[in-house]
Design an enzyme around this catalytic site. Sequence first.
Site, PDB file in Angstrom:
ATOM      1  CE  LYS A   3      -1.501  99.581  48.650  1.00  0.00           C
ATOM      2  NZ  LYS A   3      -0.409  99.398  49.634  1.00  0.00           N
ATOM      3  CG  ASN A  34       4.671 110.908  49.266  1.00  0.00           C
ATOM      4  OD1 ASN A  34       3.798 110.939  48.407  1.00  0.00           O
ATOM      5  ND2 ASN A  34       4.746 109.937  50.162  1.00  0.00           N
ATOM      6  CD  GLU A  35       0.841 109.288  51.824  1.00  0.00           C
ATOM      7  OE1 GLU A  35       1.288 108.604  52.752  1.00  0.00           O
ATOM      8  OE2 GLU A  35      -0.044 108.883  51.044  1.00  0.00           O
ATOM      9  CG  ASN A  61      -0.173 110.226  47.643  1.00  0.00           C
ATOM     10  OD1 ASN A  61      -0.063 110.739  46.528  1.00  0.00           O
ATOM     11  ND2 ASN A  61       0.846 110.107  48.476  1.00  0.00           N
ATOM     12  CD1 TRP A  65       1.673 102.445  46.163  1.00  0.00           C
ATOM     13  CD2 TRP A  65       2.876 104.136  45.310  1.00  0.00           C
ATOM     14  NE1 TRP A  65       2.898 102.454  46.787  1.00  0.00           N
ATOM     15  CE2 TRP A  65       3.657 103.479  46.282  1.00  0.00           C
ATOM     16  CE3 TRP A  65       3.433 105.226  44.629  1.00  0.00           C
ATOM     17  CZ2 TRP A  65       4.959 103.882  46.593  1.00  0.00           C
ATOM     18  CZ3 TRP A  65       4.707 105.617  44.944  1.00  0.00           C
ATOM     19  CH2 TRP A  65       5.453 104.941  45.926  1.00  0.00           C
ATOM     20  CE1 TYR A 116      -3.109 100.338  53.240  1.00  0.00           C
ATOM     21  CE2 TYR A 116      -2.815 102.313  51.930  1.00  0.00           C
ATOM     22  CZ  TYR A 116      -2.332 101.112  52.405  1.00  0.00           C
ATOM     23  OH  TYR A 116      -1.075 100.697  52.059  1.00  0.00           O
TER      24      TYR A 116
HETATM   25  C1  ADA Z   1       1.588 106.068  50.722  1.00  0.00           C
HETATM   26  C2  ADA Z   1       3.007 106.352  50.343  1.00  0.00           C
HETATM   27  C3  ADA Z   1       3.618 105.333  49.443  1.00  0.00           C
HETATM   28  C4  ADA Z   1       2.989 103.940  49.443  1.00  0.00           C
HETATM   29  C5  ADA Z   1       1.534 103.858  49.793  1.00  0.00           C
HETATM   30  C6  ADA Z   1       1.000 102.494  50.207  1.00  0.00           C
HETATM   31  O1  ADA Z   1       0.686 106.672  49.955  1.00  0.00           O
HETATM   32  O2  ADA Z   1       3.172 107.606  49.727  1.00  0.00           O
HETATM   33  O3  ADA Z   1       4.973 105.340  49.718  1.00  0.00           O
HETATM   34  O4  ADA Z   1       3.776 102.977  49.958  1.00  0.00           O
HETATM   35  O5  ADA Z   1       1.224 104.725  50.835  1.00  0.00           O
HETATM   36  O6  ADA Z   1       1.076 101.543  49.448  1.00  0.00           O
HETATM   37  O7  ADA Z   1       0.498 102.394  51.311  1.00  0.00           O
END
Ligand code: ADA
Length: 717
Positions: A519, A360-361, A418, A498, A424
């Site tokens: 979130k 992931n990322e 993502n 998310w 952001y």
């Molecule tokens: C990223 C990450 C997540 C999450 C998100 C965020 O995409 O994969 O863990 O926390 O950011 O809320 O910033």
Amino acid sequence: MRKIININKDWLFKKNGEEREVNLPHCFNAKDGLTPDYMRTKCSYKKELPPMKNNVFLLIEGANSVCQVAVNSKIINYHKGGYSAFVTDLTPYIKNGCTLEISVDNSDFEEVYPSRADFTFWGGLYRNVSLIQTDKCHFSFSDFSSNGVYATPIKKNDKWILDVKCVIENFSDSAKLRCVLLDKESNIYAMGESEKSEIILECENPVLWNGRENPYLYTLQCEIVQNNIILDNISIKVGFREFYIDSEKGFFLNGKHLKLKGVCRHQDREEMGNGITEKEHAEDLDLILDVGANSIRLAHYQQNQFFYDLCDEKGVLVWAEVPVISSFSPDKQDNAKQQLTELVKQSYNHPAIFCWGIENEITQNKKNAKNKALVPCMKELDALVKSLDETRYSTCAQLSILDQDSPLNKITDILGYNHYFGWYDFGFEYLNKWLDNFHRDYPDTKLCLSEYGAEGLVNLHSVFPVQGDYSEEYQCVFHENYIKAVNSRDWLWGSFIWNMFDFGSANRHEGGVIGKNNKGLVTYDRKTKKDSFWLYKAFWSDEEFTHICGERFKTRKTGKYDIKVYSNKSEVTLEVNGERFTQNADKIFVFKDIEIKNGENYLSAGGEHSIVIIGAGETDKSYSITSENSFVRNWERKSDEEIVNYLSPESTIKELVSSEDAHIMVKGKLGNDKLNKTWLKLIYPMKIKTALKLSGLFGMSKNYQELLKEYTYAIHK
Ligand code: ADA
């Protein structure tokens, strides 16, 4: 026959030299895990074990993150990885009883994933611990602590078979493996016996495991039998299903198209951290079913087997993954392979799981992302996962800014991105452009939105929600745009919000909240369904309902307001102080210019949901952010006379920059050099609202956002 003895009770827990009695599951950060300096250290759990005969194995279902098992002060096992189960053979030590000491350390280890991530690394022995007493001949734990049974339903030429492969210890010539497959009514559906450790069962026309519609499960009983005595036995659930993803048409389950309507889930809770019980797991799944999701991304680590079981039972399709996250390190590659193998082997039999996430990322830490070993290492993880399981997809979730043509996008079978446009970066409108460009240029890639979301605090409210204001209302606006973008693209096989729940992230401090990512569609305590929850329920659920938004935006200045209602009905009647308004719409109903009078105003929709809004001289000031760590304030619309001295999102950059107060404060904070307004002049006519949305476009976003943050902070101080 095996005997499983739960030993969760009565452990002597030692932390910094202090001892006390605890029961498991136990998380030693339950009290401090939402603060940046939460304890990351080694603690220990001690217990006397009585004398036991036969073979005895210790099963630890989860210990974060590095764990050491000692018996009578002798270290006999060591495990690296906070989310997978592991088994230790106690047979040589327990005949006369022994002292068991389990040390758990949640410090940062160079060779263990994760080191960096947006969640708290809760320490502790936070899942069940048990002893498993077996005969000498038993289903093995030695294959990465799986239960030693791998059942694969395979469809060949319209006929189903169940291929059962077992790993058995001390399997003697006189012993046999027996497999019996039972239907829901416990009737024998298929059975077989073998002297080998593999059996293929012919399964004629099984009832299919068909997601939420009909998650039909069979029970497979595996036994090792010798002279009619059962030496060992294991029972697992089996679901027959087929799925595939088409880059143009999306996800198909048993030949039928099924858009995956997904949420992501973190497991932790207030005052508990990761030390939760079956009750909390079940409550989480109930809420996920309530919103109408049919899929879950169980991010960012292996979760409790109990939760995967629940997903099997309820027909929820699962993306399972390992915590190979945020910052790549070749030093952690062995550990990544170990955790991935454990995930697949320990969770292999769940029909709910359709893909394995390998990262992931992983490019988030820019410096580490340049490491030449990154692509080869990810390829190695992909090859590993395919060698462990040929029946499911490999996948990964990429950072939004990763180039669409990155070689990392060509590794796994399916792909996720993502995206946080509108939170952001950029505005949410940009999502449409990004998706369409991607699909135009990479039409063969099977893409989903693996994450998207915006903060929504239930105590913050705004009539004019803007990007970054943390209000419950902006979270709704954000999601209204995303759900439309997702629904209008069939080729996008799924999307994962998310997050379903707010969760602990010790290093965060924003929106006035310390230590949490907000979130979620539901609050951290699972008590409040935010308005955005109801938006998704309207789109996803068949259960009819009507929900009036703004219940917590309670005390408002008297005047006219647009009242939003979410419903999956085609017609909604809103009653306000006895007056009725009827509207036809699709999921989102906006009743314009509703008069909020002084005192209590009663709003009711179809008798299903009623709220009270208090009309007052002023809107409650607590609905706006006051913490200096938040970069955007919640702004209130003022009358035209007031606006001269009060800036709002509607004000221009020029007005903002010319504010004498703001200027002085920013100067003090940033120093003169950063106050060069030359480049800001280019966007003087732009509204603050728009500028915040487009901040990513200027290629100098960091500076720019920093200035805007400082200005907005200054003005409201
Ligand atoms: C990223 C990450 C997540 C999450 C998100 C965020 O995409 O994969 O863990 O926390 O950011 O809320 O910033």
